[in-house]
Scaffold this motif. Structure first.
Motif, PDB file in Angstrom:
ATOM      1  N   MET A 139       0.829  -1.206   0.000  1.00 33.68           N
ATOM      2  CA  MET A 139       0.000   0.000   0.000  1.00 33.68           C
ATOM      3  C   MET A 139       0.861   1.252   0.000  1.00 33.68           C
ATOM      4  N   LEU A 140       1.877   1.264   0.846  1.00 37.19           N
ATOM      5  CA  LEU A 140       2.754   2.431   0.937  1.00 37.19           C
ATOM      6  C   LEU A 140       3.535   2.638  -0.360  1.00 37.19           C
ATOM      7  N   GLN A 141       4.006   1.541  -0.949  1.00 39.16           N
ATOM      8  CA  GLN A 141       4.725   1.643  -2.214  1.00 39.16           C
ATOM      9  C   GLN A 141       3.814   2.188  -3.304  1.00 39.16           C
ATOM     10  N   ALA A 142       2.564   1.718  -3.307  1.00 39.78           N
ATOM     11  CA  ALA A 142       1.604   2.201  -4.301  1.00 39.78           C
ATOM     12  C   ALA A 142       1.325   3.692  -4.116  1.00 39.78           C
ATOM     13  N   ALA A 143       1.346   4.144  -2.884  1.00 37.29           N
ATOM     14  CA  ALA A 143       1.112   5.558  -2.588  1.00 37.29           C
ATOM     15  C   ALA A 143       2.382   6.390  -2.691  1.00 37.29           C
ATOM     16  N   GLU A 144       3.512   5.710  -2.979  1.00 37.61           N
ATOM     17  CA  GLU A 144       4.816   6.375  -3.073  1.00 37.61           C
ATOM     18  C   GLU A 144       5.162   7.092  -1.765  1.00 37.61           C
ATOM     19  N   LEU A 145       5.025   6.326  -0.667  1.00 41.54           N
ATOM     20  CA  LEU A 145       5.356   6.816   0.662  1.00 41.54           C
ATOM     21  C   LEU A 145       6.433   5.922   1.269  1.00 41.54           C
ATOM     22  N   PRO A 146       7.230   6.439   2.211  1.00 44.43           N
ATOM     23  CA  PRO A 146       8.294   5.634   2.818  1.00 44.43           C
ATOM     24  C   PRO A 146       7.729   4.449   3.602  1.00 44.43           C
ATOM     25  N   LEU A 147       8.518   3.392   3.696  1.00 45.91           N
ATOM     26  CA  LEU A 147       8.141   2.219   4.458  1.00 45.91           C
ATOM     27  C   LEU A 147       8.594   2.362   5.906  1.00 45.91           C
ATOM     28  N   PRO A 148       7.929   1.657   6.837  1.00 47.59           N
ATOM     29  CA  PRO A 148       8.470   1.604   8.207  1.00 47.59           C
ATOM     30  C   PRO A 148       9.843   0.949   8.173  1.00 47.59           C
ATOM     31  N   GLU A 149      10.666   1.280   9.141  1.00 52.02           N
ATOM     32  CA  GLU A 149      12.022   0.746   9.146  1.00 52.02           C
ATOM     33  C   GLU A 149      12.072  -0.727   9.541  1.00 52.02           C
ATOM     34  N   ARG A 150      11.197  -1.132  10.460  1.00 53.81           N
ATOM     35  CA  ARG A 150      11.291  -2.500  10.961  1.00 53.81           C
ATOM     36  C   ARG A 150       9.955  -2.971  11.513  1.00 53.81           C
ATOM     37  N   VAL A 151       9.700  -4.261  11.351  1.00 48.73           N
ATOM     38  CA  VAL A 151       8.521  -4.909  11.940  1.00 48.73           C
ATOM     39  C   VAL A 151       9.023  -6.077  12.780  1.00 48.73           C
ATOM     40  N   TRP A 152       8.548  -6.156  14.025  1.00 52.41           N
ATOM     41  CA  TRP A 152       8.906  -7.272  14.906  1.00 52.41           C
ATOM     42  C   TRP A 152       7.654  -8.093  15.157  1.00 52.41           C
ATOM     43  N   GLY A 153       7.689  -9.371  14.756  1.00 54.43           N
ATOM     44  CA  GLY A 153       6.538 -10.247  14.942  1.00 54.43           C
ATOM     45  C   GLY A 153       6.735 -11.180  16.127  1.00 54.43           C
ATOM     46  N   HIS A 154       6.125 -10.846  17.254  1.00 52.29           N
ATOM     47  CA  HIS A 154       6.266 -11.677  18.453  1.00 52.29           C
ATOM     48  C   HIS A 154       5.344 -12.888  18.388  1.00 52.29           C
ATOM     49  N   GLY A 155       5.553 -13.828  19.293  1.00 51.87           N
ATOM     50  CA  GLY A 155       4.774 -15.059  19.318  1.00 51.87           C
ATOM     51  C   GLY A 155       3.549 -14.981  20.212  1.00 51.87           C
ATOM     52  N   PHE A 156       3.079 -16.144  20.614  1.00 52.24           N
ATOM     53  CA  PHE A 156       1.851 -16.260  21.403  1.00 52.24           C
ATOM     54  C   PHE A 156       2.164 -16.633  22.851  1.00 52.24           C
ATOM     55  N   VAL A 157       1.241 -16.262  23.736  1.00 51.42           N
ATOM     56  CA  VAL A 157       1.261 -16.714  25.122  1.00 51.42           C
ATOM     57  C   VAL A 157       0.205 -17.810  25.255  1.00 51.42           C
ATOM     58  N   PHE A 158       0.621 -18.974  25.716  1.00 52.47           N
ATOM     59  CA  PHE A 158      -0.302 -20.083  25.930  1.00 52.47           C
ATOM     60  C   PHE A 158      -0.568 -20.245  27.430  1.00 52.47           C
ATOM     61  N   PHE A 159      -1.597 -21.010  27.750  1.00 49.14           N
ATOM     62  CA  PHE A 159      -1.880 -21.332  29.146  1.00 49.14           C
ATOM     63  C   PHE A 159      -1.548 -22.802  29.351  1.00 49.14           C
ATOM     64  N   GLY A 160      -0.415 -23.049  29.977  1.00 46.45           N
ATOM     65  CA  GLY A 160       0.013 -24.423  30.201  1.00 46.45           C
ATOM     66  C   GLY A 160       0.126 -25.218  28.914  1.00 46.45           C
ATOM     67  N   GLY A 161       0.527 -24.550  27.827  1.00 48.78           N
ATOM     68  CA  GLY A 161       0.701 -25.225  26.546  1.00 48.78           C
ATOM     69  C   GLY A 161      -0.491 -25.135  25.626  1.00 48.78           C
ATOM     70  N   GLU A 162      -1.646 -24.662  26.122  1.00 45.97           N
ATOM     71  CA  GLU A 162      -2.841 -24.533  25.287  1.00 45.97           C
ATOM     72  C   GLU A 162      -3.058 -23.076  24.922  1.00 45.97           C
ATOM     73  N   ARG A 163      -3.531 -22.845  23.689  1.00 45.32           N
ATOM     74  CA  ARG A 163      -3.817 -21.488  23.278  1.00 45.32           C
ATOM     75  C   ARG A 163      -5.088 -20.993  23.958  1.00 45.32           C
ATOM     76  N   PHE A 164      -5.064 -19.737  24.416  1.00 43.43           N
ATOM     77  CA  PHE A 164      -6.234 -19.158  25.065  1.00 43.43           C
ATOM     78  C   PHE A 164      -7.398 -19.110  24.089  1.00 43.43           C
ATOM     79  N   SER A 165      -8.567 -19.495  24.570  1.00 42.60           N
ATOM     80  CA  SER A 165      -9.767 -19.494  23.742  1.00 42.60           C
ATOM     81  C   SER A 165     -10.982 -19.462  24.647  1.00 42.60           C
TER      82      SER A 165
END
Length: 517
Positions: free
Chosen positions: A275-301
């Motif tokens: 989207m930013l490239q199409a709009a000819e705007l600068p990109l963010p410098e960095r994206v950090w993708g963190h993981g998940f927190v589970f409850f005793g090994g199970e995903r919260f639901s």
């Protein structure tokens, strides 16, 4: 002074804050506080994603207007962030008039610069309301979305505006291969490269039959007016927060860092850059993708009955202990689990018995042996060893190796452990029995070293436990706010002449009962 614009994902307004929200905001807050203590001019943005079909449906189920629902939830989330001491500078809501104008301006800018990037198309496919996204076959198992296995997918047939995402395949592949630091950790980057290799499909940019959202600025050839697809509404918040299409906001684009969950990395590192490239705007410098927190090994639901009351978890040992536990126990580059037993163990071992006990003992000895005044003393091996841990601490906090906040806590707590070992090895209580000059001088050196160590520990732990770090800083006689200290001056810190003040136990020892699920 360097500018540092930091964002988190904006939270979707269809439920209460959960531990995943808390984990992300705490982690980003630690980075923001750390950058401020480096001396950066930080602007920390969080907010709420308040449009979309899921919000509309939830409001209808409750018999209220969507705006009333999102207003209530915005205050609920804000209250949670205040309780967790999240030091954000701006709270954006996608229902803000400024954001609405910015989204429409961004789409119009893309149309102006790359008019063929939006085109009309009749489309049909499986739509996940939970993700607010159409799902490809690889994302569907047993007829359900892999991320929302308790929700039924909806078959949607309509004519929409589409964004020509496939056009940007070469650009995105080059971005991710030549700018490895753009997306971290590496596992997330590899996932996105694999996604690109499977082939990118053009994506819907508008929706019909959806009233709750921002009007798409261009009608279909039939004259029908549609609503901007929720991700084309949500992602630009990082840009509209700066005042786009002007630049009147407190922050300035581009952002230095987006902190997001791994489940929405695709939107932030494939769709958003395109989207930013199409709009000819600068990109963010960095994206950090963190993981998940589970409850005793199970995903919260909620639907599966695996849930955690965040308010209850905070109340158990306090906000700072909760912040510490999440980032000590759950790697910021992967997944981890929360259990009540482990929370109690960490609290008692790391905080009450280790840091809290060290603070109490050192202050008591300065009070008893030197009438509360920290004596002058020579630098020793502890200063040298601490310096090595501090260097390692910075290497996992400043982005040079990513943002490994769990490792930073290991290095900080290594300094705490060293302080406890130093007490036992130096035996100040034995030195205090000596009446000669050598004994007095040796005791001065030990007490001076111990308070210097506590001061450094308070500074290192301030981004993680801001309230407790300030308490320690104040009790050992530090002047002003610990958050106003600068890492560059840490090596030369001298506590001689400070006046200690004994206070209540920093981390009272507790053994609460484990809540029932």
């Amino acid at each position: 002074m360097s500018r540092y614009f930091l964002t988190t994902a904006i939270d979707y307004a269809n439920g209460e804050p959960h531990i995943g929200h808390a984990y992300e905001k705490i982690g980003a807050d630690v980075i923001a506080r750390y950058r401020r203590m480096l001396g950066d001019d930080v602007h920390f943005l969080i907010g709420m994603d308040e449009h979309g079909q899921k919000v509309e449906q939830t409001a209808a189920q409750q018999g209220i207007e969507p705006q009333a629902l999102v207003d209530t939830l915005a205050e609920t989330f804000s209250a949670m962030w205040r309780r967790l001491d999240i030091s954000y500078d701006q709270f954006i809501r996608t229902t803000d008039a400024m954001h609405r104008a910015g989204v429409q301006a961004l789409i119009e800018r893309i149309i102006e610069r790359n008019p063929d990037d939006f085109y009309e198309k009749a489309y049909e496919g499986w739509y996940c309301v939970g993700c607010e996204a159409f799902k490809q076959d690889a994302e569907i198992i047993d007829g359900k979305c892999v991320l929302h296995p308790t929700r039924m997918l909806e078959w949607v047939e309509e004519r929409n505006w589409f964004f020509r995402l496939s056009k940007y395949t070469p650009f995105l592949r080059t971005l991710l291969t030549e700018r490895a630091e753009f997306l971290q950790p590496e596992s997330r980057r590899n996932e996105m490269l694999a996604l690109i290799d499977r082939g990118l499909e053009d994506i819907s940019a508008s929706r019909s039959r959806l009233a709750w959202g921002i009007p798409f600025p261009k009608p279909l050839s039939s004259g029908e007016r549609q609503t901007t697809y929720v991700w084309f509404d949500a992602l630009p918040n990082y840009l509209t927060a700066t005042g786009f299409p002007g630049q009147s906001g407190h922050a300035h684009w581009p952002a230095q860092l987006h902190v997001v969950g791994k489940d929405i990395t695709r939107f932030h590192t494939i769709i958003w850059p395109a989207m930013l490239q199409a709009a000819e705007l600068p990109l963010p410098e960095r994206v950090w993708g963190h993981g998940f927190v589970f409850f005793g090994g199970e995903r919260f639901s909620k639907s599966a009955g695996v849930r955690l009351d965040v308010d209850e978890a905070i109340s158990r040992h306090g906000a700072d202990a909760f912040r510490y536990f999440l980032l000590r126990e759950v790697p910021f580059d992967g997944d981890g689990s929360f259990t009540w037993e482990r929370f109690d163990d960490r609290y008692n071992a790391d905080l009450a018995n280790s840091w809290g006990n060290l603070v109490s003992r050192v202050i008591a000895m300065v009070e008893k042996y030197r009438e509360r005044i920290v004596p002058a003393g020579e630098r020793d091996k502890s200063d040298v060893s601490d310096a090595r841990d501090i260097e390692a601490y910075h290497s996992v906090m400043n982005g040079s190796r990513g943002f490994l906040l769990h490792e930073a806590l290991q290095y900080a707590m290594s300094c705490v452990g060293r302080g406890n070992e130093f007490v036992q090895a130096s035996k100040p209580w034995t030195l205090a029995k000596g009446t000669d000059d050598d004994s007095r001088r040796a005791l001065d050196n030990v007490l001076s070293s111990l308070v210097r160590q506590l001061a450094r520990q308070a500074v290192l732990l301030a981004p993680f436990m801001p309230t407790k770090a300030q308490t320690v800083w104040t009790q050992i006689g530090g002047r002003g706010a610990v958050s106003e200290q600068r890492f560059a001056q840490l090596a030369s810190l001298d506590a001689a002449g400070w006046k200690v003040t004994k206070g209540a136990a920093l981390f009272p020892k507790e053994a609460p009962q484990t809540p029932t699920m």
